[in-house]
Write a protein that holds these residues in place. Structure first.
Motif, PDB file in Angstrom:
ATOM      1  N   TYR A   5      -4.037  -5.314 -10.007  1.00 47.64           N
ATOM      2  CA  TYR A   5      -3.569  -6.379  -9.120  1.00 47.64           C
ATOM      3  C   TYR A   5      -4.111  -6.125  -7.724  1.00 47.64           C
ATOM      4  N   TYR A   6      -4.620  -7.165  -7.106  1.00 48.25           N
ATOM      5  CA  TYR A   6      -5.103  -7.096  -5.728  1.00 48.25           C
ATOM      6  C   TYR A   6      -4.096  -7.858  -4.869  1.00 48.25           C
ATOM      7  N   ILE A   7      -3.389  -7.113  -4.040  1.00 49.64           N
ATOM      8  CA  ILE A   7      -2.283  -7.637  -3.241  1.00 49.64           C
ATOM      9  C   ILE A   7      -2.638  -7.545  -1.760  1.00 49.64           C
ATOM     10  N   THR A   8      -2.252  -8.559  -1.009  1.00 53.27           N
ATOM     11  CA  THR A   8      -2.391  -8.528   0.448  1.00 53.27           C
ATOM     12  C   THR A   8      -1.019  -8.657   1.086  1.00 53.27           C
ATOM     13  N   ILE A  81      -2.844  -5.713   5.310  1.00 56.43           N
ATOM     14  CA  ILE A  81      -2.980  -4.539   4.447  1.00 56.43           C
ATOM     15  C   ILE A  81      -3.325  -5.009   3.043  1.00 56.43           C
ATOM     16  N   ASP A  82      -4.340  -4.372   2.461  1.00 52.44           N
ATOM     17  CA  ASP A  82      -4.736  -4.659   1.089  1.00 52.44           C
ATOM     18  C   ASP A  82      -4.281  -3.515   0.193  1.00 52.44           C
ATOM     19  N   LEU A  83      -3.656  -3.871  -0.923  1.00 49.38           N
ATOM     20  CA  LEU A  83      -3.223  -2.897  -1.915  1.00 49.38           C
ATOM     21  C   LEU A  83      -3.903  -3.201  -3.240  1.00 49.38           C
ATOM     22  N   VAL A  84      -4.371  -2.174  -3.907  1.00 49.67           N
ATOM     23  CA  VAL A  84      -4.928  -2.311  -5.246  1.00 49.67           C
ATOM     24  C   VAL A  84      -4.024  -1.506  -6.169  1.00 49.67           C
ATOM     25  N   VAL A  85      -3.411  -2.211  -7.108  1.00 55.01           N
ATOM     26  CA  VAL A  85      -2.420  -1.621  -7.996  1.00 55.01           C
ATOM     27  C   VAL A  85      -2.970  -1.625  -9.416  1.00 55.01           C
ATOM     28  N   THR A  93       7.965  -7.269 -14.479  1.00 56.86           N
ATOM     29  CA  THR A  93       8.542  -6.039 -13.929  1.00 56.86           C
ATOM     30  C   THR A  93       7.837  -5.661 -12.633  1.00 56.86           C
ATOM     31  N   PHE A  94       6.512  -5.733 -12.645  1.00 54.09           N
ATOM     32  CA  PHE A  94       5.738  -5.425 -11.441  1.00 54.09           C
ATOM     33  C   PHE A  94       6.146  -6.337 -10.281  1.00 54.09           C
ATOM     34  N   LYS A  95       6.217  -7.631 -10.533  1.00 52.32           N
ATOM     35  CA  LYS A  95       6.554  -8.574  -9.467  1.00 52.32           C
ATOM     36  C   LYS A  95       7.990  -8.400  -8.977  1.00 52.32           C
ATOM     37  N   GLN A  96       8.910  -8.049  -9.868  1.00 53.01           N
ATOM     38  CA  GLN A  96      10.287  -7.833  -9.455  1.00 53.01           C
ATOM     39  C   GLN A  96      10.364  -6.663  -8.471  1.00 53.01           C
ATOM     40  N   ARG A  97       9.660  -5.584  -8.766  1.00 58.25           N
ATOM     41  CA  ARG A  97       9.674  -4.414  -7.866  1.00 58.25           C
ATOM     42  C   ARG A  97       9.027  -4.768  -6.521  1.00 58.25           C
ATOM     43  N   LEU A  98       7.938  -5.504  -6.565  1.00 56.40           N
ATOM     44  CA  LEU A  98       7.257  -5.874  -5.324  1.00 56.40           C
ATOM     45  C   LEU A  98       8.124  -6.808  -4.485  1.00 56.40           C
ATOM     46  N   ARG A  99       8.851  -7.717  -5.129  1.00 53.73           N
ATOM     47  CA  ARG A  99       9.756  -8.600  -4.375  1.00 53.73           C
ATOM     48  C   ARG A  99      10.894  -7.812  -3.734  1.00 53.73           C
ATOM     49  N   LEU A 100      11.416  -6.810  -4.440  1.00 51.33           N
ATOM     50  CA  LEU A 100      12.464  -5.982  -3.848  1.00 51.33           C
ATOM     51  C   LEU A 100      11.946  -5.280  -2.602  1.00 51.33           C
ATOM     52  N   LEU A 101      10.736  -4.766  -2.674  1.00 53.14           N
ATOM     53  CA  LEU A 101      10.156  -4.016  -1.567  1.00 53.14           C
ATOM     54  C   LEU A 101       9.681  -4.903  -0.421  1.00 53.14           C
ATOM     55  N   ALA A 102       8.993  -6.000  -0.757  1.00 50.14           N
ATOM     56  CA  ALA A 102       8.304  -6.800   0.263  1.00 50.14           C
ATOM     57  C   ALA A 102       8.854  -8.202   0.440  1.00 50.14           C
ATOM     58  N   GLY A 103       9.849  -8.596  -0.333  1.00 44.25           N
ATOM     59  CA  GLY A 103      10.342  -9.964  -0.238  1.00 44.25           C
ATOM     60  C   GLY A 103       9.229 -10.934  -0.584  1.00 44.25           C
ATOM     61  N   SER A 104       9.050 -11.930   0.258  1.00 48.81           N
ATOM     62  CA  SER A 104       7.963 -12.901   0.057  1.00 48.81           C
ATOM     63  C   SER A 104       6.760 -12.579   0.942  1.00 48.81           C
ATOM     64  N   LEU A 108      -0.668 -12.415  -3.918  1.00 50.80           N
ATOM     65  CA  LEU A 108      -1.486 -11.959  -5.036  1.00 50.80           C
ATOM     66  C   LEU A 108      -2.859 -12.588  -4.888  1.00 50.80           C
ATOM     67  N   ARG A 109      -3.896 -11.759  -4.723  1.00 50.79           N
ATOM     68  CA  ARG A 109      -5.252 -12.242  -4.497  1.00 50.79           C
ATOM     69  C   ARG A 109      -6.061 -12.358  -5.778  1.00 50.79           C
ATOM     70  N   ASP A 110      -5.848 -11.408  -6.714  1.00 50.90           N
ATOM     71  CA  ASP A 110      -6.614 -11.430  -7.963  1.00 50.90           C
ATOM     72  C   ASP A 110      -5.939 -10.507  -8.962  1.00 50.90           C
ATOM     73  N   VAL A 111      -6.233 -10.731 -10.233  1.00 49.36           N
ATOM     74  CA  VAL A 111      -5.730  -9.911 -11.321  1.00 49.36           C
ATOM     75  C   VAL A 111      -6.889  -9.710 -12.288  1.00 49.36           C
ATOM     76  N   THR A 112      -7.133  -8.455 -12.673  1.00 46.15           N
ATOM     77  CA  THR A 112      -8.193  -8.159 -13.628  1.00 46.15           C
ATOM     78  C   THR A 112      -7.707  -7.098 -14.623  1.00 46.15           C
ATOM     79  N   ALA A 113      -8.399  -6.977 -15.716  1.00 46.89           N
ATOM     80  CA  ALA A 113      -8.147  -5.866 -16.624  1.00 46.89           C
ATOM     81  C   ALA A 113      -8.647  -4.605 -15.954  1.00 46.89           C
ATOM     82  N   ALA A 114      -7.938  -3.519 -16.161  1.00 47.95           N
ATOM     83  CA  ALA A 114      -8.331  -2.264 -15.520  1.00 47.95           C
ATOM     84  C   ALA A 114      -9.267  -1.465 -16.419  1.00 47.95           C
TER      85      ALA A 114
END
Length: 114
Positions: A5-8, A81-85, A93-104, A108-114
């Motif tokens: 996941y590519y997060i900003t 800040i750019d995060l690569v997860v 589950t991933f989005k629930q944790r990120l919402r708890l930490l960062a709210g709105s 999400l910039r991109d999603v790829t297979a790792a």
């Protein structure tokens, strides 16, 4: 199968969840990456959130999943800040944790297979 996941975080000072006890405390890219990585590798954040629910026993246990191999890297880019997860956790589950930490305060910039 892992997903990348590519997060900003457009503004790190605003990347905070609704509950200050559960949200990011970080002020640097490395700090945000470290906190998110810990939230994915362990169920500590989930358990702290769960006990705050009206009926903790009714919380979907699938949200408690962890990925001990999750990795998060962070980089400061101008004002954001750019995060690569990389994680094998389900997207919900991933989005629930990120919402708890960062709210709105995240995008999400991109999603790829790792």
């Amino acid at each position: 199968m892992a997903t990348r996941y590519y997060i900003t975080l457009p503004d790190g000072t605003r990347a905070r969840g609704a509950d200050p006890d559960l949200s990011f405390k970080a002020v640097s890219a490395d700090g945000f990456a470290s906190e998110l990585q810990a939230a994915l590798r362990t169920d500590n954040l989930f358990q702290r959130w769960r006990v705050r629910q009206d009926d903790p026993d009714e919380v979907d246990e699938r949200l408690a999943a962890t990925d001990p191999n999750a990795t998060v890297t962070g980089a400061q880019d101008s004002l954001h800040i750019d995060l690569v997860v990389t994680t094998s956790l389900p997207g919900d589950t991933f989005k629930q944790r990120l919402r708890l930490l960062a709210g709105s305060g995240w995008e999400l910039r991109d999603v790829t297979a790792a």
